[in-house]
Design an enzyme around this catalytic site. Sequence first.
Site, PDB file in Angstrom:
ATOM      1  CG  ASN A  46      -0.338  -0.181   2.396  1.00  0.00           C
ATOM      2  OD1 ASN A  46       0.521  -0.973   2.655  1.00  0.00           O
ATOM      3  ND2 ASN A  46      -1.049   0.144   3.593  1.00  0.00           N
ATOM      4  CD  GLU A  48      -1.323   4.771   4.330  1.00  0.00           C
ATOM      5  OE1 GLU A  48      -1.138   5.546   5.133  1.00  0.00           O
ATOM      6  OE2 GLU A  48      -2.352   4.037   4.911  1.00  0.00           O
ATOM      7  CB  CYS A  57      -5.417  -1.343  -1.373  1.00  0.00           C
ATOM      8  SG  CYS A  57      -6.888  -0.439  -0.397  1.00  0.00           S
ATOM      9  CD  GLU A  59      -5.792  -5.570  -1.406  1.00  0.00           C
ATOM     10  OE1 GLU A  59      -4.718  -4.997  -0.873  1.00  0.00           O
ATOM     11  OE2 GLU A  59      -6.371  -6.106  -0.456  1.00  0.00           O
ATOM     12  CB  CYS A  90     -11.358  -2.268   0.953  1.00  0.00           C
ATOM     13  SG  CYS A  90     -10.594  -1.769  -0.507  1.00  0.00           S
ATOM     14  CB  CYS A  93      -8.988  -4.565  -2.959  1.00  0.00           C
ATOM     15  SG  CYS A  93      -7.997  -2.967  -2.817  1.00  0.00           S
TER      16      CYS A  93
END
Length: 135
Positions: A46, A48, A57, A59, A90, A93
Site C-alpha cells: 500500500n 499512502e 491498497c 493488492e 476492501c 479491491c
Amino acid sequence: MISQERVQELVHKAIEARKRAYTPYSKFNVGAVVIDTSGNEITGCNVENASYGLSMCAERTAIFKAVSEGSDAIETVVVVGDTEGPISPCGACRQVIAEFAGEDFTLILANLNGDTKVMTKEEMLPYGFSPKDLT
Ligand code: THU
C-alpha cells in the site's frame, strides 16, 4: 487445490513486499503478490498520500502493476496484513480483483501469525458486477 507449502511460500513473498509499504498516515502495512496466467509473480504494497483519498491498497498496486506490464488474467492474489485473523480486502479491491480474475482464480488471505484463508472469486465477491454484464 493449492498446497499448504505453496500458500506459505506465497505468503512469505507478500510479507517481504509488505516491508516496502508507504504508510505514514495509517501505519497499517499491507503486502500482496499477484500471479498471472503465464506464471509471472508481481508484488505490491500500500502507498499512502497526504491527500488521504489518493492512497492505494497493496493488492490494487500489484494488479495495476501486472496489467500495465502485460499480464492478461490473474490466477492468484495473496494479501497479508497484521490483523487478528487473515486480512479482509476492501470492497474496491474485490471489484478490481474480480475484473481480472481468471477461470481458476484463488484468493489467499493471511496475517503475520500464519493464519490463512483461501477463497474462490464467488466467495470473494458474491453476485458481483462483472465485465460480462456489459456484453
Ligand atoms: N489496505 C490495503 O492495502 N489492503 C487491504 O486489503 C486493506 C487496507 C490499506 C489501505 C490503507 O493504506 C491502509 O491499509 C489502512 O486502511
